[in-house]
Motif scaffolding. Structure first.
Motif, PDB file in Angstrom:
ATOM      1  N   LEU A 154     -15.377   5.525 -29.700  1.00  0.00           N
ATOM      2  CA  LEU A 154     -14.881   4.164 -29.900  1.00  0.00           C
ATOM      3  C   LEU A 154     -15.204   3.669 -31.308  1.00  0.00           C
ATOM      4  N   ASP A 155     -14.380   2.745 -31.798  1.00  0.00           N
ATOM      5  CA  ASP A 155     -14.703   2.129 -33.085  1.00  0.00           C
ATOM      6  C   ASP A 155     -15.760   1.045 -32.870  1.00  0.00           C
ATOM      7  N   GLU A 156     -16.249   0.451 -33.942  1.00  0.00           N
ATOM      8  CA  GLU A 156     -17.414  -0.429 -33.848  1.00  0.00           C
ATOM      9  C   GLU A 156     -17.220  -1.603 -32.887  1.00  0.00           C
ATOM     10  N   PRO A 157     -16.125  -2.379 -32.986  1.00  0.00           N
ATOM     11  CA  PRO A 157     -15.982  -3.499 -32.032  1.00  0.00           C
ATOM     12  C   PRO A 157     -15.929  -3.030 -30.584  1.00  0.00           C
ATOM     13  N   HIS A 158     -15.254  -1.908 -30.325  1.00  0.00           N
ATOM     14  CA  HIS A 158     -15.144  -1.411 -28.956  1.00  0.00           C
ATOM     15  C   HIS A 158     -16.467  -0.807 -28.467  1.00  0.00           C
ATOM     16  N   ARG A 159     -17.241  -0.206 -29.366  1.00  0.00           N
ATOM     17  CA  ARG A 159     -18.576   0.276 -28.959  1.00  0.00           C
ATOM     18  C   ARG A 159     -19.435  -0.895 -28.504  1.00  0.00           C
ATOM     19  N   LYS A 160     -19.456  -1.953 -29.296  1.00  0.00           N
ATOM     20  CA  LYS A 160     -20.283  -3.116 -28.962  1.00  0.00           C
ATOM     21  C   LYS A 160     -19.807  -3.768 -27.658  1.00  0.00           C
ATOM     22  N   ASN A 161     -18.497  -3.882 -27.492  1.00  0.00           N
ATOM     23  CA  ASN A 161     -17.958  -4.476 -26.261  1.00  0.00           C
ATOM     24  C   ASN A 161     -18.280  -3.619 -25.040  1.00  0.00           C
ATOM     25  N   PHE A 162     -18.208  -2.294 -25.209  1.00  0.00           N
ATOM     26  CA  PHE A 162     -18.483  -1.377 -24.108  1.00  0.00           C
ATOM     27  C   PHE A 162     -19.941  -1.473 -23.659  1.00  0.00           C
ATOM     28  N   ILE A 163     -20.851  -1.464 -24.615  1.00  0.00           N
ATOM     29  CA  ILE A 163     -22.276  -1.560 -24.282  1.00  0.00           C
ATOM     30  C   ILE A 163     -22.548  -2.870 -23.537  1.00  0.00           C
ATOM     31  N   LYS A 164     -22.007  -3.968 -24.041  1.00  0.00           N
ATOM     32  CA  LYS A 164     -22.217  -5.268 -23.385  1.00  0.00           C
ATOM     33  C   LYS A 164     -21.599  -5.296 -21.997  1.00  0.00           C
ATOM     34  N   ALA A 165     -20.392  -4.735 -21.854  1.00  0.00           N
ATOM     35  CA  ALA A 165     -19.728  -4.729 -20.545  1.00  0.00           C
ATOM     36  C   ALA A 165     -20.547  -3.950 -19.524  1.00  0.00           C
ATOM     37  N   CYS A 166     -21.133  -2.834 -19.952  1.00  0.00           N
ATOM     38  CA  CYS A 166     -21.997  -2.062 -19.049  1.00  0.00           C
ATOM     39  C   CYS A 166     -23.233  -2.875 -18.667  1.00  0.00           C
ATOM     40  N   TYR A 167     -23.873  -3.452 -19.651  1.00  0.00           N
ATOM     41  CA  TYR A 167     -25.083  -4.245 -19.403  1.00  0.00           C
ATOM     42  C   TYR A 167     -24.802  -5.381 -18.426  1.00  0.00           C
ATOM     43  N   ASP A 168     -23.649  -6.011 -18.595  1.00  0.00           N
ATOM     44  CA  ASP A 168     -23.292  -7.144 -17.731  1.00  0.00           C
ATOM     45  C   ASP A 168     -23.105  -6.730 -16.271  1.00  0.00           C
ATOM     46  N   GLN A 169     -22.817  -5.434 -16.028  1.00  0.00           N
ATOM     47  CA  GLN A 169     -22.619  -4.980 -14.641  1.00  0.00           C
ATOM     48  C   GLN A 169     -23.873  -4.384 -14.017  1.00  0.00           C
ATOM     49  N   LEU A 170     -24.980  -4.442 -14.730  1.00  0.00           N
ATOM     50  CA  LEU A 170     -26.238  -3.963 -14.162  1.00  0.00           C
ATOM     51  C   LEU A 170     -26.887  -5.019 -13.286  1.00  0.00           C
ATOM     52  N   LYS A 171     -27.502  -4.567 -12.196  1.00  0.00           N
ATOM     53  CA  LYS A 171     -28.389  -5.431 -11.441  1.00  0.00           C
ATOM     54  C   LYS A 171     -29.639  -5.719 -12.275  1.00  0.00           C
ATOM     55  N   SER A 172     -30.350  -6.762 -11.926  1.00  0.00           N
ATOM     56  CA  SER A 172     -31.657  -6.990 -12.533  1.00  0.00           C
ATOM     57  C   SER A 172     -32.548  -5.779 -12.282  1.00  0.00           C
ATOM     58  N   LYS A 173     -33.231  -5.324 -13.308  1.00  0.00           N
ATOM     59  CA  LYS A 173     -34.085  -4.115 -13.302  1.00  0.00           C
ATOM     60  C   LYS A 173     -33.267  -2.825 -13.310  1.00  0.00           C
ATOM     61  N   GLY A 174     -31.943  -2.948 -13.433  1.00  0.00           N
ATOM     62  CA  GLY A 174     -31.102  -1.755 -13.480  1.00  0.00           C
ATOM     63  C   GLY A 174     -31.172  -1.064 -14.831  1.00  0.00           C
ATOM     64  N   PHE A 175     -30.737   0.190 -14.839  1.00  0.00           N
ATOM     65  CA  PHE A 175     -30.807   1.025 -16.044  1.00  0.00           C
ATOM     66  C   PHE A 175     -29.406   1.446 -16.484  1.00  0.00           C
ATOM     67  N   MET A 176     -29.247   1.638 -17.778  1.00  0.00           N
ATOM     68  CA  MET A 176     -28.049   2.313 -18.268  1.00  0.00           C
ATOM     69  C   MET A 176     -28.452   3.434 -19.211  1.00  0.00           C
ATOM     70  N   LEU A 177     -27.772   4.568 -19.045  1.00  0.00           N
ATOM     71  CA  LEU A 177     -28.037   5.774 -19.830  1.00  0.00           C
ATOM     72  C   LEU A 177     -26.748   6.210 -20.502  1.00  0.00           C
ATOM     73  N   PHE A 178     -26.818   6.358 -21.811  1.00  0.00           N
ATOM     74  CA  PHE A 178     -25.674   6.805 -22.599  1.00  0.00           C
ATOM     75  C   PHE A 178     -26.047   8.075 -23.349  1.00  0.00           C
ATOM     76  N   THR A 179     -25.106   8.990 -23.496  1.00  0.00           N
ATOM     77  CA  THR A 179     -25.276  10.062 -24.467  1.00  0.00           C
ATOM     78  C   THR A 179     -24.233   9.886 -25.559  1.00  0.00           C
ATOM     79  N   THR A 180     -24.644  10.189 -26.778  1.00  0.00           N
ATOM     80  CA  THR A 180     -23.751  10.049 -27.914  1.00  0.00           C
ATOM     81  C   THR A 180     -24.139  11.047 -28.990  1.00  0.00           C
ATOM     82  N   ILE A 181     -23.170  11.475 -29.780  1.00  0.00           N
ATOM     83  CA  ILE A 181     -23.393  12.564 -30.732  1.00  0.00           C
ATOM     84  C   ILE A 181     -24.242  12.105 -31.915  1.00  0.00           C
ATOM     85  N   SER A 182     -25.029  13.032 -32.421  1.00  0.00           N
ATOM     86  CA  SER A 182     -25.975  12.771 -33.502  1.00  0.00           C
ATOM     87  C   SER A 182     -25.420  13.226 -34.845  1.00  0.00           C
TER      88      SER A 182
END
Length: 200
Positions: A110-138
């Protein structure tokens, strides 16, 4: 992006084989240890990683842009699995909250705006104390700086699928606002980061 992936899945099918990747195995163990059961998998592909979670009695919901990949996933996943067809740009697809979110090798496409939106969208769907795990290339990947440069640390190696290459600093910028707790370097087909966050 949807044309790129639909074409690839039509041509190559189960292009990464049937076995789950290393990060999915690590995530699976983490989910078991923390008794996380309700898992959202954006970019579920044809289900090889999600199957591991289901095999360990977790309830999986997926998001996938390729109709062909969704069709293949029916061979891997149980009949009760919900997979929403569409781009992660359109999250949320439901009003559920999840114990954990696992996304493998999607963020860097994803490009920068879509990366930021994606991370936030995932975070918003977490329960309290929930975790999110991403892998991304180095940036340690051999493919870094290959192909046509289309942005800062972003290169189009394969036509239609530019890749953004992260380093530790850029990961901190993107994830620190979202409960970042760990960044681990792992080796998949390329050197990658496994990023772990927790919602308060």
């Amino acid at each position: 992006m949807n044309e790129f992936w639909e074409s690839n899945f039509k041509e190559k099918g189960e292009m990464w084989g049937e076995q789950p990747c290393k990060s999915a195995q690590l995530a699976n163990q983490f989910f078991i240890e923390n008794k996380l059961n309700k898992i959202l998998v954006p970019g579920i592909g044809y289900g090889r990683n999600a199957k591991l979670f289901q095999d360990n009695r977790m309830h999986v919901t997926g998001i996938e842009i390729s109709p062909t990949a969704i069709g293949i996933a029916k061979r891997f996943l149980d009949d009760n699995t919900v997979i929403y067809e569409g781009s992660v740009d359109h999250m949320p697809f439901d009003h559920d909250s999840y114990d954990a979110i696992y996304s493998h090798a999607l963020l860097h496409l994803l490009d920068e705006p879509h990366r930021k939106n994606f991370i936030k969208a995932c975070y918003d769907q977490l329960k309290s104390k929930g975790f999110m795990l991403f892998t991304t290339i180095s940036q340690n990947a051999l493919s870094y700086r290959k192909g046509e440069q289309v942005g800062e640390n972003r290169f189009e190696i394969h036509k239609g699928a530019p890749i953004y290459f992260y380093d530790n600093d850029s990961l901190m910028v993107d994830f620190k606002p979202y409960g970042l707790i760990d960044i681990t370097e792992i080796q998949e087909d390329h050197p990658m980061y496994l990023v772990k966050c927790q919602k308060p």
